[in-house]
Design an enzyme around this catalytic site. Sequence first.
Site, PDB file in Angstrom:
ATOM      1  N   ASP A  27      26.421  -9.615  28.154  1.00 51.37           N
ATOM      2  CA  ASP A  27      25.036  -9.155  28.150  1.00 51.37           C
ATOM      3  C   ASP A  27      24.146 -10.265  27.606  1.00 51.37           C
ATOM      4  O   ASP A  27      24.578 -11.058  26.759  1.00 51.37           O
ATOM      5  CB  ASP A  27      24.876  -7.900  27.288  1.00 51.37           C
ATOM      6  N   VAL A  63      22.543 -13.613  32.747  1.00 51.39           N
ATOM      7  CA  VAL A  63      22.942 -13.754  34.145  1.00 51.39           C
ATOM      8  C   VAL A  63      22.068 -14.743  34.895  1.00 51.39           C
ATOM      9  O   VAL A  63      22.430 -15.193  35.990  1.00 51.39           O
ATOM     10  CB  VAL A  63      22.947 -12.397  34.874  1.00 51.39           C
ATOM     11  N   SER A 145      21.157   0.944  43.618  1.00 53.07           N
ATOM     12  CA  SER A 145      20.280   2.012  43.135  1.00 53.07           C
ATOM     13  C   SER A 145      19.900   2.886  44.318  1.00 53.07           C
ATOM     14  O   SER A 145      19.965   2.453  45.484  1.00 53.07           O
ATOM     15  CB  SER A 145      19.003   1.413  42.523  1.00 53.07           C
ATOM     16  N   TYR A 158      11.105  -3.451  42.586  1.00 45.11           N
ATOM     17  CA  TYR A 158      12.441  -2.978  42.234  1.00 45.11           C
ATOM     18  C   TYR A 158      13.203  -2.553  43.487  1.00 45.11           C
ATOM     19  O   TYR A 158      14.387  -2.868  43.648  1.00 45.11           O
ATOM     20  CB  TYR A 158      12.340  -1.819  41.242  1.00 45.11           C
ATOM     21  N   LYS A 162      16.739  -4.338  44.852  1.00 44.44           N
ATOM     22  CA  LYS A 162      17.933  -3.505  45.010  1.00 44.44           C
ATOM     23  C   LYS A 162      18.372  -3.427  46.476  1.00 44.44           C
ATOM     24  O   LYS A 162      19.564  -3.358  46.769  1.00 44.44           O
ATOM     25  CB  LYS A 162      17.691  -2.120  44.431  1.00 44.44           C
ATOM     26  N   THR A 193      19.540   6.787  30.837  1.00 41.44           N
ATOM     27  CA  THR A 193      19.686   5.473  30.224  1.00 41.44           C
ATOM     28  C   THR A 193      18.334   4.995  29.700  1.00 41.44           C
ATOM     29  O   THR A 193      17.289   5.566  30.009  1.00 41.44           O
ATOM     30  CB  THR A 193      20.187   4.436  31.249  1.00 41.44           C
TER      31      THR A 193
END
Length: 254
Positions: A27, A63, A145, A158, A162, A193
């Site tokens: 992470d 990343v 997603s 977004y 995705k 989350t």
Amino acid sequence: MTGAARGIGAAVVHRLAGDGWRVVAVDGCEDHPDLDYPLGCREDLDAVAAKHPDAVLPVVADVRDQSALHDAVRLAVTEFGGLDATVAAAATMGGGKPLWETTDAEWDALYEVCLRGVLHLVRAAVPALLAQPEPRTGRFVAIASSAAHRGLWHLAPYCAVKHGVLGLVRGLAADLRGTGVTATAVSPGSTDTAMLAATAALYGLESTAEFSKHQLVDRLLDPAEVAAAVCWLCQPESSAVTGTVVHADGGFIG
């Protein structure tokens, strides 16, 4: 395993470790200057690893940094003798405005983590998966997603990244044809989350519970439910599934 400090990523680590896997949990553990919500931190990542002290190695790596992911994969190979599966779960959330009002900085904050970050993991991990002796059973799994399959109001950037993840996985699977290594995606629905909380804030919602009405299960998903699908795809028994997506979305209807 990227995006391992919390949410679906952490749930995948817990599930894999519980099933006997040894995991390098990666992470970035740092907030993003162009996002207005907190990301996972080192304490979160260490807490995940602490539950499996003999099975999980926590690694702080962004990343967006190709060399850092190469180092993480080398650690897995050195410590565990090889790489059998890798999961790309690192992601960020942004939006809350029409696409034409999105700034380059806001776009890049999503693109660099959600899509280029998956590419970086492909470059680092796939050669290690292919280095395993035949017959291979290597697995590359990316978290997409429900936004990868439709347009969502004020979340166009977004949705775009995705959709890109899904296209990347399909292309990767074609490139892996005949190797024994598969590439798949999992598309979660609204899952309980911190990222969903950030989405609720973009929409000015008081509670994430309002998202449950968009799913046939009439509730938010638990990260462990999504992790179950991800971890099955990591198993050798998922060998017939490649170049496609598993919809672990609670019957998302938009």
